[in-house]
Motif scaffolding. Structure first.
Motif: not given
Length: 95
Positions: A56-62, A67-70, A80-89
């Motif tokens: 849920p989007h309301d439970q997502v922070g940074p 390795d670049s904050i969006i 998003l592109r092939e091989g991207d790394q998405l880190t969700v906090m």
């Protein structure tokens, strides 16, 4: 298998697929499935990736993409592109 699937999608006129890795941190790990690899249509956005894994989007922070904050206001416009790394906090709260 993925290469074959990619060719079939193109042959049928469907969009290309991209595979990326989504790493969920903290309490968001309850939404993690498998090894975190997700396959989405080419041009998918961060919002679409979050919806795909059910966070849920309301439970997502940074959110970090390669390795670049969006910032949250750019999630819907960041493809998003092939091989991207998405880190969700989870949201960061302080007292």
């Amino acid at each position: 298998m993925a290469d074959r699937r990619q060719r079939l999608w193109r042959d049928w006129g469907w969009p290309d697929l991209v595979r990326l890795h989504i790493k969920l941190i903290g309490r968001l790990t309850e939404y993690q499935c498998g090894d975190g690899t997700v396959t989405l249509p080419g041009g998918a956005t961060i919002n679409e990736a979050l919806s795909e894994v059910g966070v849920p989007h309301d439970q997502v922070g940074p959110v970090s993409l390669n390795d670049s904050i969006i910032s949250k206001d750019r999630w819907g416009g960041t493809s998003l592109r092939e091989g991207d790394q998405l880190t969700v906090m989870p949201p960061i709260k302080g007292g």
